[in-house]
Design an enzyme around this catalytic site. Sequence first.
Site, PDB file in Angstrom:
ATOM      1  N   ASN A  10       0.876  -1.169   0.000  1.00 27.50           N
ATOM      2  CA  ASN A  10       0.000   0.000   0.000  1.00 27.50           C
ATOM      3  C   ASN A  10       0.913   1.219   0.000  1.00 27.50           C
ATOM      4  O   ASN A  10       1.481   1.566   1.034  1.00 27.50           O
ATOM      5  CB  ASN A  10      -0.894  -0.031   1.240  1.00 27.50           C
ATOM      6  CG  ASN A  10      -1.725   1.228   1.382  1.00 27.50           C
ATOM      7  OD1 ASN A  10      -1.775   2.059   0.480  1.00 27.50           O
ATOM      8  ND2 ASN A  10      -2.380   1.369   2.531  1.00 27.50           N
ATOM      9  N   TRP A  11       1.031   1.844  -1.165  1.00 28.80           N
ATOM     10  CA  TRP A  11       1.986   2.955  -1.280  1.00 28.80           C
ATOM     11  C   TRP A  11       1.444   4.239  -0.641  1.00 28.80           C
ATOM     12  O   TRP A  11       2.141   5.229  -0.549  1.00 28.80           O
ATOM     13  CB  TRP A  11       2.327   3.211  -2.758  1.00 28.80           C
ATOM     14  CG  TRP A  11       3.043   2.076  -3.436  1.00 28.80           C
ATOM     15  CD1 TRP A  11       3.338   0.851  -2.906  1.00 28.80           C
ATOM     16  CD2 TRP A  11       3.564   2.065  -4.767  1.00 28.80           C
ATOM     17  NE1 TRP A  11       4.006   0.074  -3.834  1.00 28.80           N
ATOM     18  CE2 TRP A  11       4.160   0.801  -4.983  1.00 28.80           C
ATOM     19  CE3 TRP A  11       3.591   3.000  -5.809  1.00 28.80           C
ATOM     20  CZ2 TRP A  11       4.767   0.446  -6.197  1.00 28.80           C
ATOM     21  CZ3 TRP A  11       4.194   2.649  -7.015  1.00 28.80           C
ATOM     22  CH2 TRP A  11       4.782   1.388  -7.209  1.00 28.80           C
ATOM     23  N   LYS A  12       0.176   4.211  -0.264  1.00 28.09           N
ATOM     24  CA  LYS A  12      -0.473   5.390   0.340  1.00 28.09           C
ATOM     25  C   LYS A  12      -0.252   6.607  -0.568  1.00 28.09           C
ATOM     26  O   LYS A  12      -0.219   6.452  -1.780  1.00 28.09           O
ATOM     27  CB  LYS A  12       0.032   5.599   1.779  1.00 28.09           C
ATOM     28  CG  LYS A  12      -0.139   4.325   2.617  1.00 28.09           C
ATOM     29  CD  LYS A  12       0.052   4.534   4.094  1.00 28.09           C
ATOM     30  CE  LYS A  12      -0.154   3.210   4.830  1.00 28.09           C
ATOM     31  NZ  LYS A  12      -0.052   3.321   6.271  1.00 28.09           N
ATOM     32  N   HIS A  99      -9.360   1.336   5.002  1.00 22.13           N
ATOM     33  CA  HIS A  99      -8.084   1.463   5.715  1.00 22.13           C
ATOM     34  C   HIS A  99      -8.292   2.380   6.923  1.00 22.13           C
ATOM     35  O   HIS A  99      -9.099   3.308   6.867  1.00 22.13           O
ATOM     36  CB  HIS A  99      -7.018   2.033   4.772  1.00 22.13           C
ATOM     37  CG  HIS A  99      -5.646   1.977   5.347  1.00 22.13           C
ATOM     38  ND1 HIS A  99      -5.196   2.902   6.268  1.00 22.13           N
ATOM     39  CD2 HIS A  99      -4.645   1.086   5.184  1.00 22.13           C
ATOM     40  CE1 HIS A  99      -3.966   2.578   6.628  1.00 22.13           C
ATOM     41  NE2 HIS A  99      -3.606   1.477   5.989  1.00 22.13           N
ATOM     42  N   GLU A 101      -6.703   4.763   7.990  1.00 26.85           N
ATOM     43  CA  GLU A 101      -6.517   6.193   7.688  1.00 26.85           C
ATOM     44  C   GLU A 101      -7.787   6.771   7.067  1.00 26.85           C
ATOM     45  O   GLU A 101      -8.125   7.931   7.290  1.00 26.85           O
ATOM     46  CB  GLU A 101      -5.293   6.375   6.778  1.00 26.85           C
ATOM     47  CG  GLU A 101      -3.998   6.134   7.559  1.00 26.85           C
ATOM     48  CD  GLU A 101      -2.853   5.544   6.757  1.00 26.85           C
ATOM     49  OE1 GLU A 101      -2.877   5.614   5.512  1.00 26.85           O
ATOM     50  OE2 GLU A 101      -1.924   4.998   7.386  1.00 26.85           O
ATOM     51  N   GLU A 173      -5.108  -4.723  10.716  1.00 26.31           N
ATOM     52  CA  GLU A 173      -4.062  -3.728  10.914  1.00 26.31           C
ATOM     53  C   GLU A 173      -4.332  -2.989  12.222  1.00 26.31           C
ATOM     54  O   GLU A 173      -5.142  -2.053  12.252  1.00 26.31           O
ATOM     55  CB  GLU A 173      -4.051  -2.722   9.761  1.00 26.31           C
ATOM     56  CG  GLU A 173      -3.801  -3.343   8.407  1.00 26.31           C
ATOM     57  CD  GLU A 173      -3.270  -2.314   7.406  1.00 26.31           C
ATOM     58  OE1 GLU A 173      -2.198  -2.576   6.839  1.00 26.31           O
ATOM     59  OE2 GLU A 173      -3.886  -1.264   7.220  1.00 26.31           O
ATOM     60  N   GLY A 179       2.817   2.392  10.871  1.00 26.81           N
ATOM     61  CA  GLY A 179       3.781   3.477  10.708  1.00 26.81           C
ATOM     62  C   GLY A 179       4.493   3.862  11.992  1.00 26.81           C
ATOM     63  O   GLY A 179       5.152   4.897  12.063  1.00 26.81           O
ATOM     64  N   SER A 219       3.759  -2.077  10.467  1.00 27.04           N
ATOM     65  CA  SER A 219       5.206  -2.143  10.686  1.00 27.04           C
ATOM     66  C   SER A 219       5.827  -3.498  10.343  1.00 27.04           C
ATOM     67  O   SER A 219       6.740  -3.961  11.034  1.00 27.04           O
ATOM     68  CB  SER A 219       5.556  -1.717  12.120  1.00 27.04           C
ATOM     69  OG  SER A 219       5.163  -0.365  12.341  1.00 27.04           O
ATOM     70  N   GLY A 240       3.001  -0.983   4.353  1.00 28.06           N
ATOM     71  CA  GLY A 240       3.029   0.444   4.074  1.00 28.06           C
ATOM     72  C   GLY A 240       4.449   0.910   3.790  1.00 28.06           C
ATOM     73  O   GLY A 240       4.973   0.744   2.686  1.00 28.06           O
ATOM     74  N   GLY A 241       5.097   1.463   4.805  1.00 31.70           N
ATOM     75  CA  GLY A 241       6.420   2.065   4.623  1.00 31.70           C
ATOM     76  C   GLY A 241       7.428   1.174   3.904  1.00 31.70           C
ATOM     77  O   GLY A 241       8.133   1.629   2.990  1.00 31.70           O
TER      78      GLY A 241
HETATM   79  P1  13P Z   1       3.222   0.404   7.809  1.00 32.59           P
HETATM   80  O1  13P Z   1       3.746  -0.870   7.173  1.00 32.59           O
HETATM   81  O2  13P Z   1       3.958   1.632   7.336  1.00 32.59           O
HETATM   82  O3  13P Z   1       3.123   0.303   9.280  1.00 32.59           O
HETATM   83  O4  13P Z   1       1.728   0.601   7.248  1.00 32.59           O
HETATM   84  C1  13P Z   1       0.837  -0.444   7.302  1.00 32.59           C
HETATM   85  C2  13P Z   1      -0.357  -0.063   6.523  1.00 32.59           C
HETATM   86  O5  13P Z   1      -1.097   0.828   6.907  1.00 32.59           O
HETATM   87  C3  13P Z   1      -0.621  -0.783   5.271  1.00 32.59           C
HETATM   88  O6  13P Z   1      -1.893  -0.543   4.800  1.00 32.59           O
END
Ligand code: 13P
Length: 258
Positions: A10-12, A99, A101, A173, A179, A219, A240-241
């Site tokens: 997920n590149w956000k 998600h 967010e 999640e 993050g 993470s 994510g990251g």
């Molecule tokens: P991180 O891997 O950066 O913690 O993010 C997880 C995420 O929200 C994937 O959708």
Amino acid sequence: MSRRGLVAGNWKMNGLTGAADTLVGGILKGLEQRKGKNICEVLVCPPFTAIQAVGKKIAGSAVKLGGQNMSEHKPGAHTGEITGQMLTDIGCTYVILGHSERRSMYGEDSQLVARKMVAAYRDGLTPIVCIGETLQERESGKTLDVIRDQVSAIFPNLPADEAKRQQLVLAYEPVWAIGTGKTATPEQAQEVHAFIRKMLVDQLGNDTASKVRILYGGSVKPDNAAIIFSKPDVDGGLIGGAALKAEDFLGIIDGFQG
Ligand code: 13P
């Protein structure tokens, strides 16, 4: 395991076209080097503006393409929104829905997420429905109640078609792990995944429940992926990251190799 592992990036809200091109190029190169190895299914979900270019680059490879969100509505007057059909039109087969967010920053509740899931199925996409508790909810012992509420909301909206039900992907999640560098322990992840699996068994029966994939997100890094993925009800990761660096993403994919 009867379920094929899935590692999804997920590149956000990251990645101008140049960076997206470099990133997906690195992923393709790394996968080429792993040719012949028994790797998991790989999915990338770039921001909307980069999906088409990334789609062209991965054409002919095994990498799948997904969106990070979509509208619940049919085409029409919805400024700033996109339909699932627009995603399938440019090669997406998956879409991330609900998600944390989107839930916390854009007011998406479980009912809206369930309606988006209906639209995603209708438009030919496989939904990845995200769920997870906040730190406060965990610390007050409410984790499983929150998960129960979030997962229950989607059951009435699942399609009747068994094959489509089996396609469903859930992503656990924990909000406090996203993050933050704080990962759930493999045991914490497994506890919640097993709880979700039990709900699936109760609602959908053994056969379907054994096919639905439940991803862990929060993470995940190359050095903790293998141990988390080794848990029986963890079928992959939503990253994510670490999905923004080809080397890290590939290291997480390697977490699936025997
Ligand atoms: P991180 O891997 O950066 O913690 O993010 C997880 C995420 O929200 C994937 O959708």
